[in-house]
Write an enzyme that holds these catalytic residues in place. Structure first.
Site, short mmCIF file in Angstrom:
data_model
loop_
_atom_site.label_atom_id
_atom_site.label_comp_id
_atom_site.label_asym_id
_atom_site.label_seq_id
_atom_site.Cartn_x
_atom_site.Cartn_y
_atom_site.Cartn_z
N MET A 81 0.81 -1.21 0.00
CA MET A 81 0.00 0.00 0.00
C MET A 81 0.85 1.27 0.00
O MET A 81 2.04 1.24 0.33
CB MET A 81 -0.92 0.01 1.22
CG MET A 81 -1.93 -1.12 1.25
SD MET A 81 -2.95 -1.12 2.76
CE MET A 81 -3.96 0.34 2.51
N HIS A 82 0.21 2.38 -0.36
CA HIS A 82 0.69 3.75 -0.13
C HIS A 82 1.82 4.22 -1.03
O HIS A 82 2.09 5.43 -1.09
CB HIS A 82 1.16 3.95 1.33
CG HIS A 82 0.23 3.44 2.38
ND1 HIS A 82 -1.10 3.76 2.41
CD2 HIS A 82 0.45 2.63 3.45
CE1 HIS A 82 -1.66 3.18 3.47
NE2 HIS A 82 -0.75 2.49 4.11
N ASP A 240 -2.82 -4.94 -0.07
CA ASP A 240 -2.36 -6.22 0.47
C ASP A 240 -3.12 -6.64 1.72
O ASP A 240 -3.46 -7.82 1.89
CB ASP A 240 -0.85 -6.22 0.72
CG ASP A 240 -0.36 -5.06 1.59
OD1 ASP A 240 -1.19 -4.27 2.10
OD2 ASP A 240 0.86 -4.95 1.76
#
Length: 499
Positions: A81-82, A240
Site C-alpha cells: 500500500m501507499h 495487500d
C-alpha cells in the site's frame, strides 16, 4: 481443470500463485527486487523492476506447475500500500517509487493537518496524516523536486502500475485508494476538499474501480512474454491487507486477522463506514464491495524478529530460536521489548520513537531476549486489538497468518495475549490467495467472495488461550503500555546521534 492466478506485489518480492477451482495452490513462484535507501528514512524502489519480475514469475509459475497456459482464465493483484508512482503524459515513470515505509514526510504531514484540519481530515479520509500515506509523499515531491512534480500527469500505487503495464488500462481500486489520504472513505470518491486545501490538482488522481472489477485482458506483447493467452481476464485487485483479509476469510462481523510479516497488522471486518475511531486505528474500504475494515499496524513486527536473529543468532534456524524461546517462561524472566525499530504507527503514530529492552538482568539468556521480542511484537498488536474491542466490536476468533503462524509456540503466545482462540490455516498464502479469490469470483466460479472463502479457506488447528498465561500477560501488558510514554522524549533526544 481451470486455474486463476494471484499476484502479490510485496516490499521485497513479487509472489505469484496458481490456484485451481478447489482453492488448492498448484504452483507458486517468487522473484525478488532491490530496495534503495539513499538516505536515512528513505525507502524507494524502481517500478519497472516490479514489472520485469512479475512477467518472469507469471511465466515460471505455469511452466514449473506443468499446466497448460490455456487453462488459466483470470488473474488479479494484491499490492503493497501507499507507495507513490508518478507517471508523465506518456505513461513513463518520473522517479523511483517512494514506499510505504519511507519516513521523510513528517513536515508534509504537519502541513496537511494545518491546512485541512485534523477533524476535517478524520471526517473525510478517516485516518490521520502519517508518513506512510501517499499524499504526504506527493507533497514532498512537490516541495523538494518541483521539476519532477510538474512533469507528472497521474499517480498510481505499486500494483496499479504493474497492472497498467500488463493491460494498458489505468485505474486504482478503492481499497488501495483509501490509503492515499486523498480519498473520501464513505462516498468512495477523490476528495476535492482535501485536494484544494493542500494545493493538489485532482487531475493527478486516476479513475476509481472496485477491487472486483474486470479491467481488461493482457496486452499482446505481455501475453507473448508470459506465455499466457491474451484472453486472460484481469481484475483490479486490492491493497495487500484487504486481500490478506479475503484470503483469511475476514468477511463477516466477529472475525479478526493477525498478520505478522515485515510489518504487523491486526484487522477486523466492519460493515459500516460511519464509525469514528478518532484516528486511533486505520479505517479503510475493504476489497469486498460495500464493506470496510479497521486496522492497526506495528511497523516492525517480523522485521524486529529478523533484526534480532541476524544480530544475535544469525546461524540459528527460525524453528530452533522459537523452540528455545518457548522454554523461557511467560514474561521472559522479567524482560520486555518494544518493537519500535523504525518508529511506530498504531496507536502512537511516532516516527521518532525507537525500541527498548526493559528489565535486562544478568541472569537472562539470549533466548529470554528472543521470547521478549516475540512477546513485544504481540503486545504491540494487542494495543490495536484493545482499541477495536473498546469500540464496541465483539471479536470471536483470530486468524493468524505470516511469521506468527509458522510455529505452535508463537500461535500460543498470540492466543494467550489476545485472550482469544487463534486459527492456523492449512494452506496459508496471505494476500496472494485473496487476489486469486478475486479472480475466481470474477470469472464466475463463485457468486461472492464469502462463498469463495467457504471453499478456499481450510483451518488446520485452533489454539485456545491458557487462563493462567492469559492472566499473567494481562499484568505484563499493563507494564508494556507504560514504556512508550517514558521513552518517547529520550528517543527524540537520541535522534541526533543516529546515523
Amino acid at each position: 481443470m481451470a486455474y486463476v492466478i494471484g499476484v502479490d506485489l510485496g516490499t521485497s518480492a513479487v509472489k505469484v500463485l496458481l490456484v485451481d477451482q478447489h482453492g488448492e495452490v498448484r504452483g507458486e513462484w517468487t522473484e525478488s527486487y532491490p530496495l534503495y535507501q539513499p538516505h536515512s528514512g528513505y525507502s524507494e524502489q524502481r517500478p519497472d523492476d516490479w514489472v520485469e519480475k512479475t512477467i518472469i514469475a507469471l511465466r515460471r509459475v505455469w511452466e514449473t506447475a506443468g499446466v497448460s497456459p490455456e487453462s488459466i482464465v483470470g488473474l488479479s493483484f494484491s499490492g503493497q500500500m501507499h507507495g507513490l508512482v508518478l507517471l508523465d503524459g506518456d505513461g513513463n515513470v518520473v522517479r523511483n517509487a517512494i514506499l510505504w515505509n519511507d519516513t521523510r514526510t513528517t513536515e508534509e504531514c504537519r502541513d496537511i493537518e494545518e491546512k485541512v484540519g485534523r477533524d476535517r481530515l478524520l471526517s473525510i479520509a478517516k485516518n490521520e496524516a502519517l508518513e506512510g500515506f501517499t499524499l504526504p509523499k506527493l507533497l514532498w515531491v512537490k516541495r523538494h523536486e518541483p521539476e519532477l512534480y510538474e512533469r507528472a500527469r497521474v499517480f498510481l500505487l505499486p500494483k496499479d502500475y504493474v497492472r497498467f503495464r500488463l493491460t494498458g488500462h489505468m485505474a486504482m481500486d478503492v481499497s488501495d485508494a483509501a490509503g492515499t489520504l486523498l480519498f473520501d472513505i464513505e462516498t468512495k470518491t477523490w476528495s476535492e476538499a482535501i485536494a484544494q486545501a493542500v494545493g493538489v490538482d485532482l487531475s493527478l488522481c486516476p479513475p476509481l474501480v472496485e477491487a472486483t472489477a474486470c479491467v481488461g485482458t493482457l496486452r499482446p506483447e505481455v501475453a507473448e512474454q508470459t506465455g499466457l493467452p491474451a484472453s486472460v481476464k484481469v481484475f483490479a485487485g486490492g491493497a495487500d491487507n484487504a486481500c490478506g483479509a479475503i484470503g483469511a476469510g475476514i468477511l463477516a462481523e466477529g472475525r479478526m486477522l493477525s498478520s505478522i510479516g515485515t510489518s504487523g497488522v491486526v484487522l477486523a471486518y466492519e460493515q459500516s463506514g460511519e464509525k469514528d475511531f478518532a484516528g486511533k486505528v486505520h479505517y479503510f474500504n475493504h476489497a469486498e464491495p460495500s464493506a470496510y475494515y479497521i486496522m492497526g499496524v506495528t511497523l516492525a513486527a517480523g522485521y524486529s524478529f529478523d533484526w534480532w536473529k541476524r544480530t544475535f543468532a544469525e546461524d540459528v534456524p527460525f524453528a530452533e530460536i522459537v523452540q528455545r524461546a518457548a522454554a523461557s517462561p511467560v514474561g521472559a524472566n522479567g524482560l520486555l521489548f518494544t518493537p519500535y525499530l523504525v518508529g511506530e504507527r498504531t496507536p502512537y503514530a511516532d516516527a521518532d520513537i525507537r525500541g527498548s529492552f526493559i528489565g535486562v538482568d544478568s541472569r537472562q539468556t539470549k533466548w529470554d531476549f528472543a521470547r521478549a521480542v516475540m512477546e513485544g511484537i504481540t503486545f504491540s498488536l494487542n494495543e490495536s486489538v484493545e482499541i477495536i474491542k473498546a469500540s464496541g466490536k465483539t471479536i470471536d476468533s483470530v486468524v493468524s497468518i505470516g511469521g506468527g503462524a509458522k510455529s505452535a509456540e508463537w500461535l500460543q503466545i498470540q492466543a494467550d495475549i489476545f485472550g482469544l482462540p487463534v486459527e492456523k490455516l492449512k494452506n496459508e498464502q496471505g494476500p496472494g490467495l485473496g487476489a486469486a479469490m478475486i479472480a475466481a469470483c470474477g470469472v464466475g466460479w463463485f457468486e461472492s467472495l464469502k462463498q469463495c472463502a467457504d471453499v478456499f479457506k481450510q483451518v488446520e488447528a485452533v489454539v485456545e488461550p491458557r487462563p493462567d498465561a492469559a492472566a499473567k500477560y494481562k499484568e505484563l501488558f499493563a507494564i508494556y503500555r507504560q514504556v512508550y510514554p517514558h521513552t518517547k522524549e529520550l528517543a527524540k533526544r537520541l535522534k541526533a546521534f543516529r546515523p
